[in-house]
Design a protein around this motif. Structure first.
Motif, PDB file in Angstrom:
ATOM      1  N   LEU A   1      -7.452  -3.711  -2.243  1.00  0.00           N
ATOM      2  CA  LEU A   1      -6.936  -2.486  -2.863  1.00  0.00           C
ATOM      3  C   LEU A   1      -8.045  -1.452  -3.070  1.00  0.00           C
ATOM      4  O   LEU A   1      -7.850  -0.264  -2.806  1.00  0.00           O
ATOM      5  N   ARG A   2      -9.195  -1.894  -3.510  1.00  0.00           N
ATOM      6  CA  ARG A   2     -10.323  -0.979  -3.716  1.00  0.00           C
ATOM      7  C   ARG A   2     -10.778  -0.359  -2.390  1.00  0.00           C
ATOM      8  O   ARG A   2     -11.149   0.810  -2.348  1.00  0.00           O
TER       9      ARG A   2
ATOM     10  N   ILE B   1       0.896   5.239  -8.004  1.00  0.00           N
ATOM     11  CA  ILE B   1       0.021   4.297  -8.709  1.00  0.00           C
ATOM     12  C   ILE B   1      -1.357   4.320  -8.061  1.00  0.00           C
ATOM     13  O   ILE B   1      -1.505   3.995  -6.892  1.00  0.00           O
ATOM     14  N   LYS B   2      -2.350   4.724  -8.851  1.00  0.00           N
ATOM     15  CA  LYS B   2      -3.740   4.727  -8.385  1.00  0.00           C
ATOM     16  C   LYS B   2      -4.562   3.678  -9.126  1.00  0.00           C
ATOM     17  O   LYS B   2      -5.455   3.081  -8.576  1.00  0.00           O
ATOM     18  N   ARG B   3      -4.233   3.501 -10.402  1.00  0.00           N
ATOM     19  CA  ARG B   3      -4.933   2.528 -11.262  1.00  0.00           C
ATOM     20  C   ARG B   3      -3.893   1.533 -11.758  1.00  0.00           C
ATOM     21  O   ARG B   3      -2.953   1.926 -12.438  1.00  0.00           O
ATOM     22  N   MET B   4      -4.095   0.276 -11.399  1.00  0.00           N
ATOM     23  CA  MET B   4      -3.034  -0.686 -11.687  1.00  0.00           C
ATOM     24  C   MET B   4      -3.499  -1.919 -12.427  1.00  0.00           C
ATOM     25  O   MET B   4      -4.673  -2.285 -12.390  1.00  0.00           O
TER      26      MET B   4
ATOM     27  N   THR C   1       0.836  -1.205   0.000  1.00  0.00           N
ATOM     28  CA  THR C   1       0.000   0.000   0.000  1.00  0.00           C
ATOM     29  C   THR C   1       0.870   1.253   0.000  1.00  0.00           C
ATOM     30  O   THR C   1       0.654   2.175  -0.800  1.00  0.00           O
TER      31      THR C   1
ATOM     32  N   PHE D   1      -7.733   2.402  -4.286  1.00  0.00           N
ATOM     33  CA  PHE D   1      -7.057   2.101  -5.550  1.00  0.00           C
ATOM     34  C   PHE D   1      -8.066   1.537  -6.543  1.00  0.00           C
ATOM     35  O   PHE D   1      -9.115   1.031  -6.168  1.00  0.00           O
ATOM     36  N   GLU D   2      -7.697   1.611  -7.817  1.00  0.00           N
ATOM     37  CA  GLU D   2      -8.515   1.010  -8.868  1.00  0.00           C
ATOM     38  C   GLU D   2      -7.688  -0.086  -9.544  1.00  0.00           C
ATOM     39  O   GLU D   2      -6.488   0.075  -9.751  1.00  0.00           O
TER      40      GLU D   2
ATOM     41  N   LEU E   1       2.743   1.570  -3.399  1.00  0.00           N
ATOM     42  CA  LEU E   1       1.865   2.040  -4.474  1.00  0.00           C
ATOM     43  C   LEU E   1       1.650   3.544  -4.375  1.00  0.00           C
ATOM     44  O   LEU E   1       1.737   4.268  -5.372  1.00  0.00           O
ATOM     45  N   ARG E   2       1.394   4.019  -3.157  1.00  0.00           N
ATOM     46  CA  ARG E   2       1.175   5.459  -2.964  1.00  0.00           C
ATOM     47  C   ARG E   2       2.435   6.256  -3.252  1.00  0.00           C
ATOM     48  O   ARG E   2       2.381   7.308  -3.901  1.00  0.00           O
TER      49      ARG E   2
END
Length: 175
Positions: A71-72, A50-53, A42, A76-77, A45-46
């Motif tokens: 993740l959602r 990265i928001k949409r992976m 987490t 996140f998407e 990713l931040r």
């Protein structure tokens, strides 16, 4: 100095609350600071924006579904996920870095800003630089994220930190 609950599927399976409960139980019992693979991912990713992976794993689809839900729940998407369904965990390590590279390149799209290679029992970490070079996007892997998060927690004891450019662009980012 630090305990890592190191399994992506297990740390994401019961969502962020379940992950928090596991960390708290370990810390309560051991009195040692604890992180999980899910928490490290987490943060990674931040830090990488990265928001949409694109999520790629060796798992069955049901395990990917748990990870997508995790993740959602954190905002996140995951527009696309690929579960390779290679068999049990003994088979995960047999997937070559070249296959991870191939799957990532074939499934890239403009609607994602990065790739998440999920699982600790793989050779995905070796594929990170090639995927980043091919896609021009950051790549996060479970093991890489745990190394990055652990080094951040242990920074004072390990200064100066070792250079780890071979593990991708994440290693140049601050947590």
């Amino acid at each position: 100095n630090l305990i890592v609950f190191h399994c992506t599927g297990a740390s994401m399976e019961e969502g962020p609350e379940g992950d928090r409960r596991v960390i708290e139980a370990i810390q309560k019992r051991t009195k040692v600071e604890t992180i999980s693979t899910a928490g490290a991912i987490t943060k990674a990713l931040r830090a990488s924006g990265i928001k949409r992976m694109l999520l790629i794993s060796p798992y069955v689809q049901a395990t990917n579904d748990h990870e997508v839900a995790y993740l959602r729940a954190l905002g996140f998407e995951v527009p696309r996920d690929i579960a390779l369904d290679v068999g049990g965990s003994d088979e995960y390590i047999k997937v070559t870095p070249e296959r991870w590279i191939d799957v990532a390149i074939k499934n890239d799209s403009r609607d994602i800003d990065g790739v998440f290679l999920s699982c600790t029992n793989t050779m995905q970490i070796e594929a990170i630089p090639a995927i980043e070079a091919a896609l021009g996007k950051p790549v996060i892997n479970s093991n890489q994220a745990v190394i990055w998060a652990s080094l951040a927690r242990l920074r004072e004891k390990l200064a100066p930190l070792p250079a780890m450019e071979a593990l991708g662009s994440l290693m140049r980012r601050s947590p």
